[in-house]
Design an enzyme around this catalytic site. Structure first.
Site, mmCIF file in Angstrom:
data_model
loop_
_atom_site.group_PDB
_atom_site.id
_atom_site.type_symbol
_atom_site.label_atom_id
_atom_site.label_comp_id
_atom_site.label_asym_id
_atom_site.label_seq_id
_atom_site.Cartn_x
_atom_site.Cartn_y
_atom_site.Cartn_z
ATOM 1 N N ASP A 173 5.738 -1.979 3.895
ATOM 2 C CA ASP A 173 6.351 -3.214 3.414
ATOM 3 C C ASP A 173 7.640 -2.852 2.685
ATOM 4 O O ASP A 173 7.618 -2.075 1.719
ATOM 5 C CB ASP A 173 5.403 -3.953 2.470
ATOM 6 C CG ASP A 173 4.164 -4.448 3.185
ATOM 7 O OD1 ASP A 173 4.304 -5.052 4.258
ATOM 8 O OD2 ASP A 173 3.047 -4.224 2.673
ATOM 9 N N TYR A 182 -12.013 -7.936 3.643
ATOM 10 C CA TYR A 182 -10.621 -7.617 3.310
ATOM 11 C C TYR A 182 -9.725 -8.581 4.077
ATOM 12 O O TYR A 182 -9.288 -8.302 5.182
ATOM 13 C CB TYR A 182 -10.324 -6.164 3.690
ATOM 14 C CG TYR A 182 -9.013 -5.606 3.171
ATOM 15 C CD1 TYR A 182 -8.997 -4.746 2.082
ATOM 16 C CD2 TYR A 182 -7.802 -5.912 3.775
ATOM 17 C CE1 TYR A 182 -7.804 -4.209 1.601
ATOM 18 C CE2 TYR A 182 -6.608 -5.392 3.305
ATOM 19 C CZ TYR A 182 -6.620 -4.536 2.220
ATOM 20 O OH TYR A 182 -5.437 -4.011 1.747
ATOM 21 N N ASP A 197 7.754 -3.940 7.952
ATOM 22 C CA ASP A 197 8.058 -5.340 7.656
ATOM 23 C C ASP A 197 9.189 -5.342 6.637
ATOM 24 O O ASP A 197 9.062 -4.760 5.553
ATOM 25 C CB ASP A 197 6.842 -6.066 7.075
ATOM 26 C CG ASP A 197 5.782 -6.334 8.125
ATOM 27 O OD1 ASP A 197 6.041 -6.086 9.312
ATOM 28 O OD2 ASP A 197 4.688 -6.794 7.748
ATOM 29 N N LYS A 230 -10.590 0.037 -0.752
ATOM 30 C CA LYS A 230 -9.987 -0.566 0.438
ATOM 31 C C LYS A 230 -10.783 -0.235 1.697
ATOM 32 O O LYS A 230 -11.025 -1.109 2.537
ATOM 33 C CB LYS A 230 -8.534 -0.076 0.599
ATOM 34 C CG LYS A 230 -7.545 -0.732 -0.350
ATOM 35 C CD LYS A 230 -6.207 -0.020 -0.359
ATOM 36 C CE LYS A 230 -5.525 -0.024 0.994
ATOM 37 N NZ LYS A 230 -4.924 -1.342 1.317
ATOM 38 N N SER A 286 0.815 -1.217 0.000
ATOM 39 C CA SER A 286 0.000 0.000 0.000
ATOM 40 C C SER A 286 0.849 1.268 0.000
ATOM 41 O O SER A 286 0.461 2.275 -0.607
ATOM 42 C CB SER A 286 -0.946 0.006 1.207
ATOM 43 O OG SER A 286 -0.212 -0.007 2.418
ATOM 44 N N ASP A 321 1.567 0.169 8.232
ATOM 45 C CA ASP A 321 2.946 -0.293 8.158
ATOM 46 C C ASP A 321 3.503 -0.070 6.759
ATOM 47 O O ASP A 321 2.767 0.202 5.805
ATOM 48 C CB ASP A 321 3.057 -1.762 8.568
ATOM 49 C CG ASP A 321 2.282 -2.683 7.625
ATOM 50 O OD1 ASP A 321 1.575 -2.169 6.733
ATOM 51 O OD2 ASP A 321 2.391 -3.903 7.775
#
Length: 652
Positions: free
Chosen positions: A108, A231, A161, A222, A95, A106
């Protein structure tokens, strides 16, 4: 936008030409402005300050990666110049890379290194470097046995992450791109999976005609999918990548449209989509590797994908292979509801806020399955509950074969709690979902334990006295087929003993399962027995009269309708059920997701009458795991709590 190619034909993105090339109308511009206002009001955009802080953190992380690669290069006896040029780079995906992340979301990230740096180096040396930054890095955890191994952390309070991939190159310069398929040669499957997230995200952005329209539309979709509780890839719905690819496909079909028009057309087209016709952003391509690429003509398993959405980067895969018949039906129902609302918005008789109304999962069904995973530590519970969650879709598939069961509807989140138990019996009760529902330390699911041994909760209270039990409860709504009007046939029975017993066998076959510390319980409860926490999550508890009206398919007399409306507006309701309280068990801070409470299991039939053990003798169980197949938190505990062994029949 579409342009003319060298041979004079109109170029387009996607596997088919656009449906329309129309430019926005004044009404579509107005509707799009209203959509952006609503998304802003819903808090989907982060502040400029937080955005800058993310950029600073990513810059620091990239510097740490380069230093890590340099140190490792020196260990491998590389010359100083070569060690300096070895490089290393951080890529973002998900995202954040798509530009649709929310405040507090968060990031990625992918750490790409040259071939002489190993995954072991990453999880030791890079982990140690991050661990040394105690003032900036918190909640640092390495998950080395995951499908995609990852380091999780908070860097200056921003969740990150970080996954790892090494390329078969001697150096990784700052200008390297991951688009070329040749970069995948001679890589192991774990590295290919790690690279896949970044490659898919970048390819999606390359395949949309207007990135601003795509981003606003995807933010809307979303938010809608999360509010409607559809979701979740692991539970058999669509995950973030799948939703992004669907929105990208609509953008391709209407390359000159803006967000308001794209969202409206998204719901209408997706509701009418001819599944299992796959959604593709570009033709599936071959590549240099001997790896499996999605192809239902070759691979038998690919033919059973119910709603295939295919990733655009090589090797192409189905991002929605977890979808079941039940979740497909639920998604299609939500598409229909959303299409009707979007149509009203476009003609001016509806508003965007209606689209984002919260789900009513915990008011929708009369019966629910509770899947309770329990263990004795926060670290063990994180892995155990995650494993149980990943297997629930198998339970759903088996439930779909049960007679008289129309649909098995999994809820997308689990409810986590931590309990301090004075006795073994208290711990046994907790593992079966029986504990004090009126605990003063209930939370909203945003808290987490401070350490892995449970000695201190986030309020600093000592939990070392007594025994600590961690529970995560998942829910599945059971849609029982209504009896035909005027039917006088004998009572029907809902036999779910085989699906639940097979599910418990499946999760206990995990190679890290230890019955001394882990437990799994599957049981059913009535909607009236749902704990307060889930009612807060999913709307108001339905009244008995309202449930009756719903079961009758909405055929209400004027008198009954007025009575129902009076009750819903705050009139007198039916007496509340009695709930057993385990006074020696105290619930403390929830760990992940949201707080959960649960009632004792009660012997019941469809008509709300109580049954005795003699009543059900010889009848089919509704839940085999309510009997001897139930595993307690410790296998040496006492027998099952009262009523659990006999709560094994749903009968209509």
């Amino acid at each position: 936008m579409s342009d003319l190619s060298s041979n004079g034909q109109l170029k387009h993105l996607g596997v088919t030409p656009p449906i329309a090339l129309n430019y926005p109308t004044p009404r579509e511009i107005e509707v799009t402005d209203l959509l952006v206002q609503e998304l802003t009001a819903q808090g989907t955009f982060e502040s400029e300050e937080e955005s800058r802080r993310r950029e600073v953190v990513l810059g620091k992380l990239d510097k740490l990666v380069k230093e890590f690669v340099y140190r490792t290069s020196k260990k491998r006896q590389l010359p100083e110049a070569d060690a300096r040029e070895a490089g290393g780079k951080i890529f973002t995906f998900g995202s954040y890379r798509l530009g649709v992340h929310n405040a507090g979301a968060d990031i990625d990230t992918l750490c790409v290194v040259p071939r002489h740096v190993t995954r072991e180096d990453f999880f030791i040396d890079m982990h140690d470097s991050l661990f040394s930054l105690k003032n900036e890095v918190t909640e640092l955890t390495s998950v080395t046995d995951a499908y995609v191994p990852v380091i999780k952390m908070k860097f200056q309070d921003i969740p990150i992450d970080l996954v790892f991939a090494k390329l078969n190159v001697t150096k990784v310069p700052d200008d390297i791109e991951l688009r070329e398929n040749s970069l995948l040669k001679n890589l192991d499957e774990t590295c290919i999976r790690s690279l896949n997230g970044s490659r898919v995200t970048d390819e999606i952005l390359r395949l949309v005609p207007s990135i601003p329209a795509f981003r606003t539309s995807l933010r809307c979709i979303k938010l809608w999918a999360k509010r409607r509780a559809i979701y979740s890839n692991v539970m058999g719905f669509f995950g973030g990548v799948a939703w992004a690819m669907l929105v990208a496909r609509i953008c391709q079909l209407y390359p000159n449209a803006i967000a308001g028009a794209i969202v409206s057309r998204f719901f209408r087209i997706m509701y009418q989509w001819n599944w299992p016709q796959p959604v593709l952003l570009k033709p599936i391509e071959d590549g240099p590797l001997q790896v499996r690429v999605w192809n239902p003509k070759i691979y038998h398993g690919d033919r059973y994908h119910l709603m295939p959405i295919i990733t655009p980067a090589y090797p192409s895969m189905c991002a929605t292979h977890n979808v079941t018949q039940s979740t497909k039906k639920i998604i299609e129902e939500e598409f229909k509801r959303a299409a009707e609302i979007a149509d009203k918005v476009m003609i001016g008789t509806g508003k965007w806020s209606d689209l984002f109304a919260k789900h009513e999962f915990f008011c929708r069904y009369r019966y629910y399955l509770q899947i309770i995973a329990s263990s004795d530590s926060a670290e063990r519970q994180l892995k155990w509950s995650g494993m149980v969650e990943s297997r629930i879709r198998h339970l759903i598939s088996k439930l779909e074969g049960v007679d008289n069961l129309c649909l098995a509807h999994p809820f997308v989140n689990g409810f986590d709690k931590v309990h301090r138990c004075a006795t073994e019996q208290d711990a046994n009760d907790v593992s079966h979902g029986i504990y004090n529902l009126k605990s003063t330390s209930e939370g909203n699911g945003t808290g987490s334990s401070k350490n892995g041994n449970g000695n201190e909760n986030e309020n600093g209270s000592d939990t070392s006295a007594g025994r600590v039990v961690y529970t995560t409860t998942f829910y599945v709504g059971l849609d029982v087929e209504p009896r035909a009007a005027g039917s006088t046939s004998a009572p029907r029975q809902l036999n779910i003993s085989w699906p639940t017993s097979e599910f418990t066998k499946l999760v206990k076959s995990w190679d890290k399962y230890d019955d001394r510390y882990m437990g799994i319980v599957v049981k059913y409860v009535k909607s009236a027995q749902l704990p307060p926490e889930v009612i807060e999550e999913g709307g108001q508890r339905p009244t008995k009269l309202k449930r009756k009206l719903d079961e009758e398919g909405g055929q209400r007399s004027t008198k009954i309708k007025r009575k129902a409306e009076a009750i819903e507006e705050g009139g007198q309701r039916h007496p509340k059920r009695k709930t057993k309280t385990v006074t020696k068990t105290k619930s403390i801070v929830p760990t992940r997701r949201s707080s959960n409470g649960s009632s004792e299991s009660v012997k019941s039939t469809i008509d709300n009458k109580m049954m005795t053990k003699s009543d059900i003798a010889g009848n089919v169980e509704v839940n085999g795991s309510n009997l001897e197949s139930i595993e307690n938190v410790k296998s040496t505990r006492s027998s099952s709590p009262p009523d659990l062994a006999s709560s094994s029949l749903i009968q209509e």
